[in-house]
Scaffold this motif. Structure first.
Motif, short mmCIF file in Angstrom:
data_model
loop_
_atom_site.label_atom_id
_atom_site.label_comp_id
_atom_site.label_asym_id
_atom_site.label_seq_id
_atom_site.Cartn_x
_atom_site.Cartn_y
_atom_site.Cartn_z
N ALA A 218 6.69 34.57 14.57
CA ALA A 218 6.33 35.66 13.65
C ALA A 218 6.68 37.05 14.16
CB ALA A 218 4.85 35.57 13.30
N PRO A 219 6.43 37.39 15.43
CA PRO A 219 6.72 38.76 15.88
C PRO A 219 8.21 39.11 15.87
CG PRO A 219 5.22 37.65 17.40
CD PRO A 219 5.77 36.61 16.50
N PHE A 220 9.07 38.08 15.80
CA PHE A 220 10.50 38.33 15.97
C PHE A 220 11.31 38.09 14.70
CE2 PHE A 220 8.51 36.08 19.59
CZ PHE A 220 8.34 37.18 20.42
N VAL A 221 10.65 37.77 13.60
CA VAL A 221 11.35 37.41 12.36
C VAL A 221 11.09 38.45 11.28
CG1 VAL A 221 11.56 35.70 10.52
CG2 VAL A 221 11.29 34.95 12.88
N SER A 222 12.13 39.14 10.87
CA SER A 222 12.01 40.10 9.77
C SER A 222 12.86 39.70 8.57
CB SER A 222 12.43 41.50 10.23
OG SER A 222 13.78 41.52 10.65
N SER A 223 13.80 38.76 8.76
CA SER A 223 14.70 38.36 7.68
C SER A 223 15.01 36.87 7.78
CB SER A 223 16.00 39.17 7.75
OG SER A 223 16.92 38.74 6.77
N LEU A 224 14.98 36.17 6.64
CA LEU A 224 15.34 34.75 6.58
C LEU A 224 16.33 34.53 5.45
CD1 LEU A 224 11.98 32.80 7.07
CD2 LEU A 224 13.77 33.20 8.77
N HIS A 225 17.35 33.71 5.74
CA HIS A 225 18.33 33.32 4.72
C HIS A 225 18.33 31.80 4.65
CE1 HIS A 225 21.76 33.59 2.09
NE2 HIS A 225 22.45 32.78 2.87
N ILE A 226 17.60 31.25 3.68
CA ILE A 226 17.42 29.81 3.56
C ILE A 226 18.43 29.26 2.55
CG2 ILE A 226 15.76 27.99 2.98
CD1 ILE A 226 13.55 30.04 3.73
N LYS A 227 19.36 28.44 3.03
CA LYS A 227 20.48 27.99 2.20
C LYS A 227 20.15 26.79 1.33
CE LYS A 227 23.69 29.60 5.76
NZ LYS A 227 24.70 29.18 6.77
#
Length: 486
Positions: A218-227
């Protein structure tokens, strides 16, 4: 010394070079970092605190001086050997340990290169963030997917390490069921794995592990691209556990070997239940950007989503391009963009849908009253001249739009004069894309006069059947104006 080398570094090859004891310690600590942290009650970097002659720790003041000299000074042992220590740490170290104890990007770069053949980490992103964003995205894509033989989640339960991610307690089964039932996910898992209780429990256990991964990353994730999202995972899980997530792109359809050329080619999109879950999740969301492009979304789906968007106060960028939306969907969106709803949406991508010329009047009404939109993409929507002419009436009243894309909309010379006149005195519009339309016969003077205004800087007229010289001159004027403003 040879015995010391063999003790601290058993894999060392015979060599005339004898490393220092401090270097061997750095290597030993790196290779066994998980054990060091598991056995130590002392926080980093206080493992090597000195003892006095009686075996007791030195007084606090002397301890501080030692730490300052040993760890922090440019000539200290720790500073000199830190790169060796980092290089010695296994790239398959338990994530729960690595996430908390390691922040050096050299380690995370090595871990990325060991995990993926190709790493395309943006220069603006640290490798640690890149690792967690990509790893979590791929775990979500492969979670509960009957078509995937390889499951990245298995990396979190490697027998090599004593992982804190995997719960071995007797109540893990009831805990995973409790989580799934709370998020209303159990019916879907039953559908995925059939009626097998063992198979269903395996999915629930995987979900518990996935949630633990969310909490660690959580502290390191600001963007997700789920294909792909074959599990149809509840979005509330992402929103509640990934607390720093601000940008999310989700495509539900399974990945295929071929390219998807249109929305109708997509094998499977979100269900009505998925959209209802989004409606529940969006009011709690801290996202600023949401992309649901290429999902075979229909009008009924957007109608449900719009209720959630009405209650959301963070999303400023919405991409629902390459779907199957028409007038009814636009009517639902118009409620989210109406001044009474206090809209904050500034970027809206509606490319490649089925709005058509009958939506021109509604687009005009939206633009006339909305005060938040700055970027609007209507490419590939068959608006035609009728739709553009209807939309122009709203454009003359709009005061916020800075970029408008109406390329590939079957526009002809019949509406171009009215459009450019409406935009010539627009107070904010800087960029207009009307490429890939048939503007044969349109006088160059119309475009030049529009660009001679105070605000409009660029008109993209490529592939519009204008003469090559006219096209180049119009583009050249735009490039010069862009240079002037920096």
């Amino acid at each position: 010394m040879a015995q010391t080398i063999q003790r601290f570094h058993p894999n060392a090859k015979p060599s005339g070079f004898i490393p220092s004891l401090s270097e061997l310690c750095a290597i030993c600590i790196g290779e066994n970092l998980d054990k060091v942290l598991a056995e130590s009650t002392i926080p980093i970097p206080q493992w090597l605190l000195p003892l006095d002659e009686f075996g007791e720790k030195v007084p606090p003041e002397a301890e501080k001086q030692f730490i300052s000299h040993f760890f922090l000074s440019p000539q200290s042992c720790w500073t000199r050997h830190f790169p060796i220590f980092i290089k010695s740490i296994p790239t398959d170290l338990d994530l729960s340990i690595a996430a908390l104890a390691l922040d050096d990007d050299r380690y995370w770069k090595a871990r990325c290169e060991a995990t993926w053949t190709v790493t395309d980490c943006p220069k603006t992103l640290r490798y640690k963030n890149y690792y967690f964003e990509r790893f979590i995205s791929e775990c979500i894509e492969q979670y509960a997917d009957p078509f995937q033989k390889r499951n990245l989640l298995s990396q979190l339960s490697s027998e090599k390490h004593n992982h804190t991610l995997v719960s071995s307690s007797s109540n893990s089964k009831s805990l995973s069921k409790k989580i799934c039932e709370k998020q209303d996910l159990k019916p879907f898992h039953t559908k995925i794995v059939g009626q097998s209780e063992a198979g269903s429990q395996a999915i629930l256990d995987d979900m518990l592990m996935l949630i633990m991964l969310f909490d660690i990353g959580a502290p390191f994730v600001s963007s997700l691209h789920i294909k792909q999202l074959p599990s149809h995972l509840h979005p509330i899980l992402l929103i509640t556990h990934l607390t720093n997530l601000i940008s999310l792109s989700v495509r539900y359809s399974p990945l295929s070997s071929g390219m998807t050329y249109s929305a109708s080619d997509s094998e499977e999109g979100p269900t009505a239940t998925d959209c209802q879950r989004w409606r529940e999740a969006l009011p709690q969301s801290h996202l600023t950007s949401l992309c649901l492009s290429n999902n075979s979304l229909q009008n009924k789906h957007v109608k449900i989503l719009s209720f959630g968007l009405l209650e959301n106060r963070t999303i400023t960028q919405l991409d629902i391009s390459h779907n199957e939306l028409s007038y009814d969907a636009l009517n639902s969106l118009s409620q989210c963009l109406h001044p009474k709803s206090n809209p904050i949406l500034s970027v809206l991508n509606l490319e490649n849908n089925k709005f058509g010329s009958d939506c021109g009047n509604l687009f005009g009404l939206i633009l006339a009253h909305n005060k938040s939109l700055t970027v609007l993409n209507l490419k590939l929507n068959a608006l035609k001249d009728e739709g553009i002419l209807a939309m122009c009436r709203g454009l003359t009243e709009n005061t916020t739009l800075t970029s408008l894309n109406i390329s590939s909309n079957e526009i002809t010379v019949a509406s171009i004069a009215t459009l450019l006149q409406a935009l010539r005195n627009h107070p904010t519009l800087r960029s207009l894309d009307i490429s890939c339309n048939d503007l044969h016969g349109a006088p160059k003077k119309l475009f030049v006069e529009a660009l001679n205004g105070d605000v409009l800087r660029m008109i993209d007229v490529r592939n519009t059947h204008l003469s090559a010289s006219d096209e180049e001159e119009i583009l050249s004027i735009g490039r010069e104006k862009m240079k002037e403003v920096g």
